[in-house]
Design a protein around this motif. Structure first.
Motif, PDB file in Angstrom:
ATOM      1  N   THR A   2       0.842  -1.187   0.000  1.00  0.00           N
ATOM      2  CA  THR A   2       0.000   0.000   0.000  1.00  0.00           C
ATOM      3  C   THR A   2       0.881   1.243   0.000  1.00  0.00           C
ATOM      4  O   THR A   2       1.837   1.330   0.763  1.00  0.00           O
ATOM      5  CB  THR A   2      -0.931   0.029   1.228  1.00  0.00           C
ATOM      6  OG1 THR A   2      -1.772  -1.132   1.210  1.00  0.00           O
ATOM      7  CG2 THR A   2      -1.805   1.267   1.209  1.00  0.00           C
ATOM      8  N   THR A 207     -12.304   5.234   4.121  1.00  0.00           N
ATOM      9  CA  THR A 207     -12.987   4.360   3.159  1.00  0.00           C
ATOM     10  C   THR A 207     -14.494   4.420   3.337  1.00  0.00           C
ATOM     11  O   THR A 207     -15.253   4.471   2.360  1.00  0.00           O
ATOM     12  CB  THR A 207     -12.492   2.915   3.329  1.00  0.00           C
ATOM     13  OG1 THR A 207     -11.097   2.867   3.013  1.00  0.00           O
ATOM     14  CG2 THR A 207     -13.250   1.965   2.424  1.00  0.00           C
ATOM     15  N   ARG A 224     -10.669   2.606 -12.781  1.00  0.00           N
ATOM     16  CA  ARG A 224      -9.767   1.742 -12.007  1.00  0.00           C
ATOM     17  C   ARG A 224      -8.316   2.204 -12.104  1.00  0.00           C
ATOM     18  O   ARG A 224      -7.497   1.881 -11.249  1.00  0.00           O
ATOM     19  CB  ARG A 224      -9.888   0.287 -12.469  1.00  0.00           C
ATOM     20  CG  ARG A 224      -9.438   0.020 -13.898  1.00  0.00           C
ATOM     21  CD  ARG A 224      -9.564  -1.462 -14.263  1.00  0.00           C
ATOM     22  NE  ARG A 224     -10.905  -1.954 -14.021  1.00  0.00           N
ATOM     23  CZ  ARG A 224     -11.216  -3.247 -13.963  1.00  0.00           C
ATOM     24  NH1 ARG A 224     -10.266  -4.157 -14.148  1.00  0.00           N
ATOM     25  NH2 ARG A 224     -12.445  -3.635 -13.740  1.00  0.00           N
ATOM     26  N   LEU A 245     -12.224  -1.515   3.866  1.00  0.00           N
ATOM     27  CA  LEU A 245     -11.881  -1.606   2.447  1.00  0.00           C
ATOM     28  C   LEU A 245     -12.613  -2.750   1.757  1.00  0.00           C
ATOM     29  O   LEU A 245     -13.080  -2.603   0.621  1.00  0.00           O
ATOM     30  CB  LEU A 245     -10.370  -1.772   2.299  1.00  0.00           C
ATOM     31  CG  LEU A 245      -9.820  -1.837   0.874  1.00  0.00           C
ATOM     32  CD1 LEU A 245     -10.071  -0.527   0.139  1.00  0.00           C
ATOM     33  CD2 LEU A 245      -8.332  -2.154   0.887  1.00  0.00           C
ATOM     34  N   ASP A 246     -12.735  -3.882   2.415  1.00  0.00           N
ATOM     35  CA  ASP A 246     -13.399  -5.031   1.788  1.00  0.00           C
ATOM     36  C   ASP A 246     -14.864  -4.748   1.475  1.00  0.00           C
ATOM     37  O   ASP A 246     -15.429  -5.358   0.556  1.00  0.00           O
ATOM     38  CB  ASP A 246     -13.289  -6.257   2.690  1.00  0.00           C
ATOM     39  CG  ASP A 246     -11.864  -6.800   2.767  1.00  0.00           C
ATOM     40  OD1 ASP A 246     -11.053  -6.444   1.893  1.00  0.00           O
ATOM     41  OD2 ASP A 246     -11.561  -7.558   3.716  1.00  0.00           O
ATOM     42  N   LEU A 250     -14.235  -4.364  -4.236  1.00  0.00           N
ATOM     43  CA  LEU A 250     -13.415  -4.139  -5.418  1.00  0.00           C
ATOM     44  C   LEU A 250     -12.811  -5.458  -5.885  1.00  0.00           C
ATOM     45  O   LEU A 250     -12.427  -6.297  -5.078  1.00  0.00           O
ATOM     46  CB  LEU A 250     -12.285  -3.155  -5.095  1.00  0.00           C
ATOM     47  CG  LEU A 250     -12.677  -1.762  -4.579  1.00  0.00           C
ATOM     48  CD1 LEU A 250     -11.421  -0.969  -4.238  1.00  0.00           C
ATOM     49  CD2 LEU A 250     -13.519  -1.015  -5.602  1.00  0.00           C
ATOM     50  N   GLN A 255      -8.401  -3.296  -6.611  1.00  0.00           N
ATOM     51  CA  GLN A 255      -7.897  -2.932  -5.290  1.00  0.00           C
ATOM     52  C   GLN A 255      -6.388  -2.736  -5.323  1.00  0.00           C
ATOM     53  O   GLN A 255      -5.860  -1.800  -4.703  1.00  0.00           O
ATOM     54  CB  GLN A 255      -8.260  -4.007  -4.272  1.00  0.00           C
ATOM     55  CG  GLN A 255      -7.790  -3.689  -2.853  1.00  0.00           C
ATOM     56  CD  GLN A 255      -8.406  -4.612  -1.822  1.00  0.00           C
ATOM     57  OE1 GLN A 255      -9.624  -4.666  -1.680  1.00  0.00           O
ATOM     58  NE2 GLN A 255      -7.572  -5.351  -1.109  1.00  0.00           N
ATOM     59  N   TYR A 258      -5.669   0.596  -6.939  1.00  0.00           N
ATOM     60  CA  TYR A 258      -6.047   1.687  -6.033  1.00  0.00           C
ATOM     61  C   TYR A 258      -5.023   1.870  -4.926  1.00  0.00           C
ATOM     62  O   TYR A 258      -4.590   2.996  -4.636  1.00  0.00           O
ATOM     63  CB  TYR A 258      -7.424   1.386  -5.453  1.00  0.00           C
ATOM     64  CG  TYR A 258      -7.839   2.255  -4.287  1.00  0.00           C
ATOM     65  CD1 TYR A 258      -7.823   3.647  -4.379  1.00  0.00           C
ATOM     66  CD2 TYR A 258      -8.267   1.680  -3.083  1.00  0.00           C
ATOM     67  CE1 TYR A 258      -8.200   4.440  -3.305  1.00  0.00           C
ATOM     68  CE2 TYR A 258      -8.657   2.465  -2.018  1.00  0.00           C
ATOM     69  CZ  TYR A 258      -8.624   3.841  -2.131  1.00  0.00           C
ATOM     70  OH  TYR A 258      -9.000   4.623  -1.058  1.00  0.00           O
TER      71      TYR A 258
END
Length: 269
Positions: A2, A207, A224, A245-246, A250, A255, A258
């Motif tokens: 990340t 989020t 995307r 996030l889940d 996505l 994901q 992102y």
């Protein structure tokens, strides 16, 4: 992996500024009495699984709140975790151009100027030499869109007409628009659809607060590749920004783009 595309390692000059009084009121935060060690920021990143952050300098009409040289020093202490985003002033455009070139030579990955901080839109003539310097140096121009949380006017944050016009005037300029553009998020999405070098980052929003229209855009073929994860740390902690996030549902590839892939491509990481 990340990557956080908008963070600050804050100086006391930055944290003490009166424009952040509204943010302290919302969060209940207090101003520390001593400088914050870099280890604190790195520890917060570790706790949330942030492998790399782009940390920003801040330069406003009143002067420097976080200097480019301070950012360069911190990046030098943790080069495998941090990259720098430079800031320049607008009052002397040629000084700003030279500073963009200096920071590019030092390995900075972008330049950030906040229109609300200068209380003028990004179409102001003083921005244009900075855009030119960014194109020449191959650096993205990072800015803020949407309403202004700090105690400054919000009008300069409108994506239309301002970002739209800049993208028309500088089609070679990569523009990364932070803070999603709320309450003009649909305008921001429209501008990103229109211009291939315009991107959106989600800094300053958790989020769970991302608007449905932005999440829908992230799931499209073009969207995307146009949305990047950011926090605006220390205003929002990375763990807070990533929570839930889940629930966005996505696809795995979306994901990954992102959280890291788009940042690697846009900022040449």
């Amino acid at each position: 992996m990340t990557i956080d595309v908008w963070a600050q390692h804050p100086t006391l000059r930055f944290l003490e500024h009166d424009m952040f009084a509204s943010l302290r009121r919302w969060t209940g935060g207090t101003i520390p009495t001593e400088a914050i060690p870099l280890s604190v920021t790195l520890g917060v990143m570790d706790a949330a699984g942030i492998e790399r952050a782009l940390i920003s300098a801040w330069h406003g009409p009143e002067g420097v709140l976080i200097s480019n040289d301070e950012v360069a020093e911190w990046v030098g202490e943790a080069p495998d975790r941090l990259n720098g985003v430079a800031a320049v002033g607008l009052r002397r455009p040629m000084e700003a151009v030279r500073e963009v070139r200096r920071c590019a030579a030092m390995g900075f990955k972008g330049v950030r100027v906040l229109p609300w901080l200068w209380e003028t839109p990004p179409t102001d003539r003083r921005f244009y030499p900075v855009y030119t310097a960014c194109v020449e140096a191959g650096l993205p121009f990072c800015t803020q869109v949407g309403h202004t949380g700090p105690l400054r006017p919000s009008e300069p944050g409108r994506p239309i007409p301002y970002i739209d016009q800049v993208a028309l005037d500088f089609p070679e300029l990569t523009i990364v628009c932070g803070h999603i553009g709320y309450p003009w998020t649909e305008e921001m999405i429209a501008v990103a659809r229109k211009h291939e070098n315009v991107y959106i980052d989600t800094s300053a929003y958790t989020t769970k607060r991302l608007p449905a229209e932005l999440v829908s855009y992230m799931k499209t073929r073009s969207g995307r590749r146009r949305v990047l994860f950011g926090t605006n740390y220390p205003m929002i902690l990375p763990g807070q920004a990533l929570a839930g996030l889940d629930e966005l549902e996505l696809e795995v590839q979306v994901q990954e783009l992102y959280l890291a892939g788009n940042a690697r491509r846009v900022f040449d990481l």
